[in-house]
Design an enzyme around this catalytic site. Structure first.
Site: not given
Length: 424
Positions: A96, A146, A149, A155, A217, A224, A230, A284, A296
């Protein structure tokens, strides 16, 4: 609207570490990877307050040479990184947003730069970050800033009209040792406005276990490899199906989440889990064997839709009327046949096909598969055949593929009006 805003989002992040990062870590790639995994873990922690999970789905280390020119001019470096990401990285690995981590010092006080409100965009969903501190947390907060943004945040400015009630939040204009892991109200508003205005689709999709390249983690809310579930930390987990401490299902549970998971058990076979959006979509149902709703699925191409006004094509119902409305507004309609005769000429922008510089006029039977013609409002004796085109995109203003051109016929990829049963 509120449900759309509240939905969980997943930023699938790609990180590129340049040659200067390899040098900084004395060529010890394992050490460098660890440094980056810690950064991403922190970013994920920071964003969980906004109901966003950040997963590292790709890590590239330029151990031999940089694939772009990384210089102290942050603006230029960001532009070349964005260009490289669009033309090279995206073709190799789906993600992404991509962020560069470098040890090159940027000009002035800049330690990072990113395009605003660019998440999911091919050429601008990028950021560059200087590895400016020995303290991992401070570098992580720069990258989190960043990424903010990319997600539409500007900001935090402390002035009278825009009081962000936070001098040290993630989107503070300058980095300091006091920086916190919190987002200001201004950032939250910016992010909600970005979701409403830009509707970024890519971050709605959850990464699969095998997409995530960082070590698992337990407690980070991302499913994961090696985990059955999780649900976050034992203090915050609200899910009775999941044991937060081990990331395993609780005794007797078949699942912990999913459209086909109901009270820790798989939903019965045949339970609808995704309604049909329109008449070119298919509903579905759960299989009874899994917590996930099947992929889908769409109606077959060529199925009549919108009361026979059109035929389904790749999940849409393309009809000329809607195309006219999208170009000219709600009082536009499809132009009379006489306008489409321009497409027989093969001059200027009126044709069926254009290959390199060669223009192919439409045959009489195909004239409604070339340039689209519309009229505005009621027509008197004089008809104004409205059409539109773009120098950059040869398909702009043409009749969309799959559009009904006659009863039982649609426009194919060669812009011929052909039988709907043999078109696909």
């Amino acid at each position: 609207q509120q449900r759309y805003l509240n939905a969980k989002r997943y930023v699938k992040l790609a990180i590129v570490a340049d040659r200067s990062m390899v040098t900084k870590h004395n060529g010890k790639l394992k050490k460098l990877r660890k440094w980056i995994y810690r950064i991403v873990n922190t970013i994920n922690e920071v964003y969980r307050s906004l109901n966003i999970l950040v997963a590292l789905v790709y890590l590239e280390i330029w151990s031999k040479e940089d694939l772009i020119n990384v210089t102290s001019a942050a603006k230029d470096t960001l532009a070349s990184f964005g260009n490289w990401r669009a033309t090279d990285l995206l073709k190799r690995r789906s993600h992404d947003a991509a962020h560069l981590l470098t040890n090159i010092k940027f000009d002035g006080t800049t330690v990072g730069k990113a395009y605003v409100a660019s998440m999911c965009q091919q050429d601008s969903s990028v950021g560059i970050n200087q590895d400016h501190s020995k303290i991992n947390l401070l570098v992580a907060l720069t990258m989190a800033h960043e990424l903010g943004h990319n997600l539409g945040m500007s900001h935090d400015v402390v002035n009278t009209e825009k009081q962000c009630n936070c001098g040290t939040c993630v989107m503070a204009p300058t980095i300091s040792d006091q920086i916190s892991k919190l987002f200001s109200n201004c950032s939250k508003n910016d992010y909600e406005n970005f979701l409403t205005l830009y509707k970024p689709q890519c971050i709605l999709n959850e990464p699969s276990k095998t997409d995530i390249v960082s070590p698992p983690v337990c407690g980070n809310e991302l499913l994961e490899v090696g985990e059955e579930c999780d649900c976050g930390s034992p203090e915050t987990c609200q899910n009775p199906c999941c044991d937060a401490a081990t990331c395993k299902l609780t005794s007797g549970s078949q699942c912990a989440k999913g459209l086909c998971c109901d009270q820790c058990k798989f939903s019965k076979s045949g339970t609808e889990c995704r309604a049909a959006k329109d008449d070119c979509d298919i509903a579905e149902s759960c299989t009874g064997q899994s917590a996930d709703c099947p992929t889908d699925d769409l109606q077959r191409n060529g199925k009549p839709c919108q009361n026979n006004a059109g035929y389904c094509y790749n999940g849409k119902c393309p009809i000329m009327l809607n195309q006219c409305i999208s170009f000219y507004g709600s009082n536009a309609t499809v132009a009379p046949d006489i306008c489409f005769n321009y497409n027989l000429k093969g001059e200027g922008n009126f044709y069926c096909r254009k290959e390199q510089a060669t223009i192919f006029p439409c045959a009489q039977k195909d004239k409604k598969c070339g340039r689209l013609f519309c009229v505005l409002g009621p027509t008197g004796k004089r008809i104004s055949c409205k059409n539109t085109y773009s120098e950059d995109d040869p398909n702009y203003g043409m009749v969309d593929l799959g559009t009904k051109c006659e009863d039982g016929k649609v426009c194919n990829s060669n812009r011929e009006c052909v039988d709907v049963n043999t078109a696909y």
